[in-house]
Scaffold this motif. Structure first.
Motif, PDB file in Angstrom:
ATOM      1  N   ASP A  42      27.736  23.640 -34.235  1.00 60.69           N
ATOM      2  CA  ASP A  42      27.608  24.402 -33.142  1.00 60.69           C
ATOM      3  C   ASP A  42      27.152  26.074 -33.773  1.00 60.69           C
ATOM      4  OD1 ASP A  42      29.732  25.595 -34.548  1.00 60.69           O
ATOM      5  OD2 ASP A  42      31.378  25.057 -33.105  1.00 60.69           O
ATOM      6  N   SER A  43      27.189  27.075 -33.061  1.00 63.47           N
ATOM      7  CA  SER A  43      26.551  28.194 -33.422  1.00 63.47           C
ATOM      8  C   SER A  43      27.185  28.827 -34.487  1.00 63.47           C
ATOM      9  CB  SER A  43      26.963  29.189 -32.396  1.00 63.47           C
ATOM     10  OG  SER A  43      28.104  29.578 -31.938  1.00 63.47           O
ATOM     11  N   SER A  44      28.526  28.332 -35.108  1.00 66.61           N
ATOM     12  CA  SER A  44      29.228  28.797 -36.369  1.00 66.61           C
ATOM     13  C   SER A  44      28.647  28.502 -37.713  1.00 66.61           C
ATOM     14  CB  SER A  44      30.682  28.209 -36.209  1.00 66.61           C
ATOM     15  OG  SER A  44      30.802  27.149 -36.539  1.00 66.61           O
ATOM     16  N   GLY A  45      27.885  27.427 -37.544  1.00 61.93           N
ATOM     17  CA  GLY A  45      27.172  26.731 -38.779  1.00 61.93           C
ATOM     18  C   GLY A  45      28.457  25.932 -39.423  1.00 61.93           C
ATOM     19  N   GLY A  46      29.413  25.585 -38.854  1.00 60.64           N
ATOM     20  CA  GLY A  46      30.511  24.685 -39.604  1.00 60.64           C
ATOM     21  C   GLY A  46      31.108  25.518 -40.480  1.00 60.64           C
ATOM     22  N   ASP A  47      31.174  25.347 -41.836  1.00 58.28           N
ATOM     23  CA  ASP A  47      31.749  26.164 -42.608  1.00 58.28           C
ATOM     24  C   ASP A  47      30.798  27.064 -43.233  1.00 58.28           C
ATOM     25  OD1 ASP A  47      29.966  24.476 -44.347  1.00 58.28           O
ATOM     26  OD2 ASP A  47      31.560  23.847 -45.915  1.00 58.28           O
ATOM     27  N   GLY A  48      29.636  27.283 -42.914  1.00 66.84           N
ATOM     28  CA  GLY A  48      28.787  28.203 -43.192  1.00 66.84           C
ATOM     29  C   GLY A  48      27.611  27.658 -43.918  1.00 66.84           C
ATOM     30  N   SER A  49      27.750  26.409 -44.331  1.00 65.46           N
ATOM     31  CA  SER A  49      26.882  25.902 -45.277  1.00 65.46           C
ATOM     32  C   SER A  49      25.573  24.983 -44.565  1.00 65.46           C
ATOM     33  CB  SER A  49      27.280  24.961 -46.521  1.00 65.46           C
ATOM     34  OG  SER A  49      27.894  23.649 -45.570  1.00 65.46           O
ATOM     35  N   LEU A  50      25.869  24.843 -43.266  1.00 65.41           N
ATOM     36  CA  LEU A  50      25.004  24.046 -42.097  1.00 65.41           C
ATOM     37  C   LEU A  50      24.237  24.928 -41.373  1.00 65.41           C
ATOM     38  CD1 LEU A  50      27.643  21.428 -41.149  1.00 65.41           C
ATOM     39  CD2 LEU A  50      25.728  21.165 -43.036  1.00 65.41           C
ATOM     40  N   ASN A  51      23.260  24.559 -40.683  1.00 63.69           N
ATOM     41  CA  ASN A  51      22.373  25.613 -39.879  1.00 63.69           C
ATOM     42  C   ASN A  51      22.886  25.352 -38.579  1.00 63.69           C
ATOM     43  OD1 ASN A  51      20.395  25.898 -41.980  1.00 63.69           O
ATOM     44  ND2 ASN A  51      19.579  23.853 -41.431  1.00 63.69           N
TER      45      ASN A  51
END
Length: 138
Positions: A102-111
């Motif tokens: 989703d727009s959050s990028g998961g934990d921040g490590s994903l696009n």
């Protein structure tokens, strides 16, 4: 009496709110792709590996939706065995997946707002024959 009612109300609120528990990845509508019969694993072992991936994903991939799982095939397993020299045939399995972020990028490590296809999940069997997550990624 009023104190008991308030206490019960707070208890219900606490239970219903999940006590702030981290929501994980969505695995509700995962499609399982057909796979060729394996000479290394029974269908039940492959299905247990799928469940291990779903469990890990649901606990650790917040903001992501798992869309598909497939067995990579025996040849792919043999390739991974070379990377983990101490693992015997039949003790390591590789599952492939697709998932949306989703727009959050998961934990921040994903696009953010992306789809990952052919994501590897490397699992090994423990002494009781249960699959355990070892590694994941491209």
């Amino acid at each position: 009496m009023k104190t008991k009612v308030v206490a019960v109300a707070f208890l219900l609120l606490f239970i219903l709110s999940g006590c702030g528990a981290k929501s994980g990845g969505n695995v509700d509508d995962v499609q399982i792709a057909d796979w060729e019969p394996s000479e290394l694993f029974s269908d039940e072992e492959v299905e247990a590996a799928f469940q291990t991936v779903k469990d890990y994903f649901s606990e650790n991939f917040e903001g992501c939706t798992l869309t598909q799982l497939s067995y990579s095939g025996d040849t792919y397993v043999e390739t991974w065995m070379q990377a983990y020299e101490d693992v015997e045939p039949g003790e390591i399995i590789v599952i492939l997946s697709s998932f949306d972020v989703d727009s959050s990028g998961g934990d921040g490590s994903l696009n953010p707002d992306s789809t990952y296809d052919n994501w590897n999940w490397v699992l090994v069997q423990d002494d009781d024959g249960n699959w355990v997550h070892l590694d994941h990624g491209y």
